[in-house]
Design an enzyme around this catalytic site. Structure first.
Site, PDB file in Angstrom:
ATOM      1  N   LYS A 167      35.374  67.477  37.723  1.00  0.00           N
ATOM      2  CA  LYS A 167      33.974  67.766  37.371  1.00  0.00           C
ATOM      3  C   LYS A 167      32.994  66.975  38.252  1.00  0.00           C
ATOM      4  CE  LYS A 167      36.033  69.954  33.965  1.00  0.00           C
ATOM      5  NZ  LYS A 167      36.444  71.346  34.035  1.00  0.00           N
TER       6      LYS A 167
HETATM    7  C1  LIG Z   1      37.175  71.558  32.516  1.00  0.00           C
HETATM    8  C2  LIG Z   1      36.677  72.505  31.520  1.00  0.00           C
HETATM    9  C3  LIG Z   1      36.965  72.392  30.147  1.00  0.00           C
HETATM   10  C4  LIG Z   1      37.935  71.411  29.595  1.00  0.00           C
HETATM   11  O1  LIG Z   1      37.710  70.106  29.947  1.00  0.00           O
HETATM   12  P1  LIG Z   1      38.923  69.048  29.972  1.00  0.00           P
HETATM   13  O2  LIG Z   1      38.216  67.761  30.156  1.00  0.00           O
HETATM   14  O3  LIG Z   1      39.787  69.429  31.132  1.00  0.00           O
HETATM   15  O4  LIG Z   1      39.627  69.138  28.680  1.00  0.00           O
HETATM   16  C5  LIG Z   1      36.357  73.262  29.270  1.00  0.00           C
HETATM   17  N1  LIG Z   1      35.544  74.225  29.699  1.00  0.00           N
HETATM   18  C6  LIG Z   1      35.265  74.389  30.998  1.00  0.00           C
HETATM   19  C7  LIG Z   1      34.314  75.474  31.389  1.00  0.00           C
HETATM   20  C8  LIG Z   1      35.836  73.555  31.957  1.00  0.00           C
HETATM   21  O5  LIG Z   1      35.565  73.737  33.251  1.00  0.00           O
END
Ligand SMILES: *Cc1c(COP(=O)(O)O)cnc(C)c1O
Length: 415
Positions: free
Chosen positions: A204
């Site tokens: 992210k």
């Molecule tokens: C990465 C992501 C998640 C989940 O996040 P994690 O930290 O990997 O559990 C949920 N929704 C979206 C749109 C994502 O890109």
């Protein structure tokens, strides 16, 4: 004579790798994060129930977003589970969402024994289509989970209106959308819905390895979120009891130490991504049959390009392969299949052999998850969605290489 594509044995545009989220050169991490972690270790307080760093992160994040409450947790998936748990659906109640997302958007719905209902998406963005959401509302709908895909603003103002008109809750999945601006007033994604959820996973905008944050302006939701993340143990009352079914979704002080520093870098990270994305947007806009995502409000977790295969003579998967051969990190479709066509749904692999809650009861009818459910979602994944990896550490030379490669493969498409 146009250049021979690398795919056909020609010389690749680019030979050295790009900064990526999996390498130090593609993450914005510094000595401040190192010091913060060392400080936590030296304090001997690694758990948020004794240390103060996680509470500090929550305060910083809430202030940053201009909301009264933020609750930290172990992942983006848990941040969304906390939001769903705050809604507290009855088993078999429905939550409307998208099939074009990370599984972390939908698995929490099942974990809380609600039924995911998939609405279709806008072909221009891959974000939820408001009319499709409206068509899927039933008396059992309790919430909508909107995803701001790749950092592009989802139509949350309209979805909030729709939610309010039906007395249901809007949850925003902002895992890909830190500082995405929604609407002309510049409101931040995550603050328009009743609850907003963020991820600190490796890929992210900012990261603590894993981690999540759930924000809300609603005191009652905030209390349920906080309790659910800590076994529903009301520590503020000195009573060792468990007020309802909750889990341990606590963030550690080590994660929070990193996240707190990362938050101070967020505005620059997003600025840099926007600045370099602007240059590529202009190039893509000049290529017939390819459309960049709108730059308005976008925080560019990735750089999506929408392909018209009939107009350009090749689909998004061909473009991804051709770009990869040129040395450009790109992929086709984003995910291999809509979330509703993964075994958890098609084979109802949930709790033992029960199929629960994708069974009747608790659902009114057994939901059907099959090809054709959301045609635009399926078309984007199968043919139209080209995803170019994006990163705040890209230089203008990096972007020039991406643009050159895209122009080259566009000229060679369909030949
Ligand atoms: C990465 C992501 C998640 C989940 O996040 P994690 O930290 O990997 O559990 C949920 N929704 C979206 C749109 C994502 O890109």
């Amino acid at each position: 004579m146009p250049d021979t594509l690398a795919l056909d044995g020609g010389t690749p545009v680019r030979r050295i790798s790009f900064p990526s989220v999996g390498t130090p050169g593609g993450r914005t991490l510094g000595v401040e994060e190192e010091r913060a972690v060392v400080d936590v270790i030296r304090s001997g307080q690694l758990n948020s129930t004794v240390g103060g760093v996680t509470r500090g992160l929550e305060q910083d994040f809430a202030r940053y977003y201009g909301v009264p409450h933020a609750v930290a947790s172990g992942s983006g998936t848990s941040a969304i589970h906390l939001a769903v748990a705050a809604v507290d659906p009855d088993p078999g109640d429905e939550i409307i969402t998208t099939g074009l997302s990370d599984a972390g958007t939908v698995l929490p719905i099942l974990a809380q024994n609600a039924v995911p209902v998939f609405a279709d998406v806008d072909p221009a963005t891959g974000n939820l289509d408001v009319e499709s959401v409206r068509e899927h509302i039933t008396p059992r709908t309790r919430a909508i989970i909107a995803v701001h895909l790749f950092g592009q603003p989802a139509p949350v103002a309209q979805l909030r209106e729709l939610a309010d008109a039906h007395g249901i809750v809007l949850i925003e999945d902002c895992a890909q959308a830190y500082l995405t601006a929604v609407g002309p007033d510049g409101a931040l994604a995550g603050t328009v819905g009743h609850l907003g959820c963020f991820s600190l996973q490796q890929s992210k905008h900012i990261t603590a390895g894993d981690g999540g944050l759930t924000i809300t302006a609603d005191d009652a939701f905030a209390r349920r979120v906080r309790l659910f993340a800590d076994k529903a143990w009301p520590r503020d009352t000195d009573e060792r009891t468990h007020l309802f079914l909750g889990l341990n979704y606590r963030m550690t002080e080590l994660q929070a130490a990193v996240a707190r520093v990362q938050l101070t870098r967020l505005a620059d990270v997003v600025d840099d991504r926007r600045r370099t994305a602007k240059a590529l947007t202009e190039v893509v806009a000049g290529l017939a049959g390819l459309t960049p995502s709108a730059s308005e409000g976008n925080s560019y977790w990735q750089f999506p390009v929408f392909v018209e295969p009939d107009a350009v003579g090749a689909d998004a998967h061909w473009f991804a392969r051709a770009l990869a051969a040129e040395g450009i990190p790109a992929s086709g479709g984003y995910i291999q299949r809509p979330l509703y066509l993964t075994p958890v749904f098609t084979e109802r692999l949930t709790y033992g052999s029960s199929g629960y809650p994708l069974s009747s009861p608790p659902a009114d009818a057994v939901p059907v998850y099959a090809p054709g459910l959301c045609p635009t979602t399926e078309e984007l994944i199968a043919a139209r969605l080209l995803v170019i990896a994006w990163n705040e550490r890209y230089t203008s030379d990096d972007v020039a290489d991406i643009a050159a490669a895209l122009q080259k493969v566009h000229a060679g498409a369909g030949r």
